[in-house]
Write a protein that holds these residues in place. Sequence first.
Motif, mmCIF file in Angstrom:
data_model
loop_
_atom_site.group_PDB
_atom_site.id
_atom_site.type_symbol
_atom_site.label_atom_id
_atom_site.label_comp_id
_atom_site.label_asym_id
_atom_site.label_seq_id
_atom_site.Cartn_x
_atom_site.Cartn_y
_atom_site.Cartn_z
ATOM 1 N N LEU A 133 8.151 -2.279 -3.223
ATOM 2 C CA LEU A 133 7.971 -3.662 -2.773
ATOM 3 C C LEU A 133 8.577 -3.877 -1.388
ATOM 4 O O LEU A 133 8.036 -4.651 -0.587
ATOM 5 N N GLY A 134 9.694 -3.195 -1.100
ATOM 6 C CA GLY A 134 10.269 -3.317 0.233
ATOM 7 C C GLY A 134 9.360 -2.757 1.312
ATOM 8 O O GLY A 134 9.227 -3.337 2.396
ATOM 9 N N ARG A 137 6.086 -2.552 1.086
ATOM 10 C CA ARG A 137 4.960 -3.496 1.213
ATOM 11 C C ARG A 137 5.353 -4.721 2.034
ATOM 12 O O ARG A 137 4.548 -5.247 2.809
ATOM 13 N N LYS A 138 6.579 -5.186 1.835
ATOM 14 C CA LYS A 138 7.053 -6.325 2.620
ATOM 15 C C LYS A 138 7.170 -5.964 4.095
ATOM 16 O O LYS A 138 6.807 -6.757 4.977
ATOM 17 N N GLU A 152 3.928 -5.957 5.757
ATOM 18 C CA GLU A 152 3.310 -7.281 5.687
ATOM 19 C C GLU A 152 2.109 -7.306 4.745
ATOM 20 O O GLU A 152 1.187 -8.100 4.931
ATOM 21 N N LEU A 167 2.300 -8.179 1.591
ATOM 22 C CA LEU A 167 2.427 -9.370 0.758
ATOM 23 C C LEU A 167 1.832 -10.588 1.447
ATOM 24 O O LEU A 167 1.158 -11.414 0.813
ATOM 25 N N ASP A 168 2.076 -10.706 2.754
ATOM 26 C CA ASP A 168 1.480 -11.812 3.505
ATOM 27 C C ASP A 168 -0.036 -11.677 3.557
ATOM 28 O O ASP A 168 -0.765 -12.680 3.500
#
Length: 202
Positions: A134-135, A137-138, A141, A143-144
Amino acid sequence: MTTVDNDEKSRPRAADRAVGLVPAPVRNVVLEIGQMCQLLGKVVYSAVRYPRGYWKDTVDEMYAALKLCFWPATFSMAGFGFLICVMGVGLLVLLGAANRMGSFWVMADIREIATWMVGMVVAGVIGTSITSDLGARKAREELDALKVLGLDPIRMLVIPRVISTAILCALLNFLASFVGIFLGLLAVGALGTPLRVPTWTA
């Protein structure tokens, strides 16, 4: 009128002043707990309200997590469980109750040791895997991008991992309990203590 409204907005509210009096470490801890509770509420609400569409991802996540956790859970339970069993045998021999080792070990293994060991393995292996994924992916960007496409990141990325981790913990608990009882049997037999509880007669 506009000046009065701006003055009222610029004044710190009583709640804000009260929060400012709380030490920063305490405030940060409360903030973290509140954010985790909000995330848990969103996960439960979304999973219960629309219980479909994420089960295939859940099965895939469970299979991937099982490959990561099977051997760590087995070897951790084998080493730690064998050590605790040997210590328990020594203590019960000193107390003159070596024939109670079976009931003691089953109770200790199933109630405490197996569950604790599974929790440590899942937190160390699956927790770091989920956090790094998840980090990443964050940072990229992603997630955005999902939000821009009208997709819910919690439903796509969080719910399958939460459900698969919960189910996998129960399954690994069975595995750890079996390994612990088997190794306890070997330890008791190797130390020469009786394996069967004697039948007491009046």
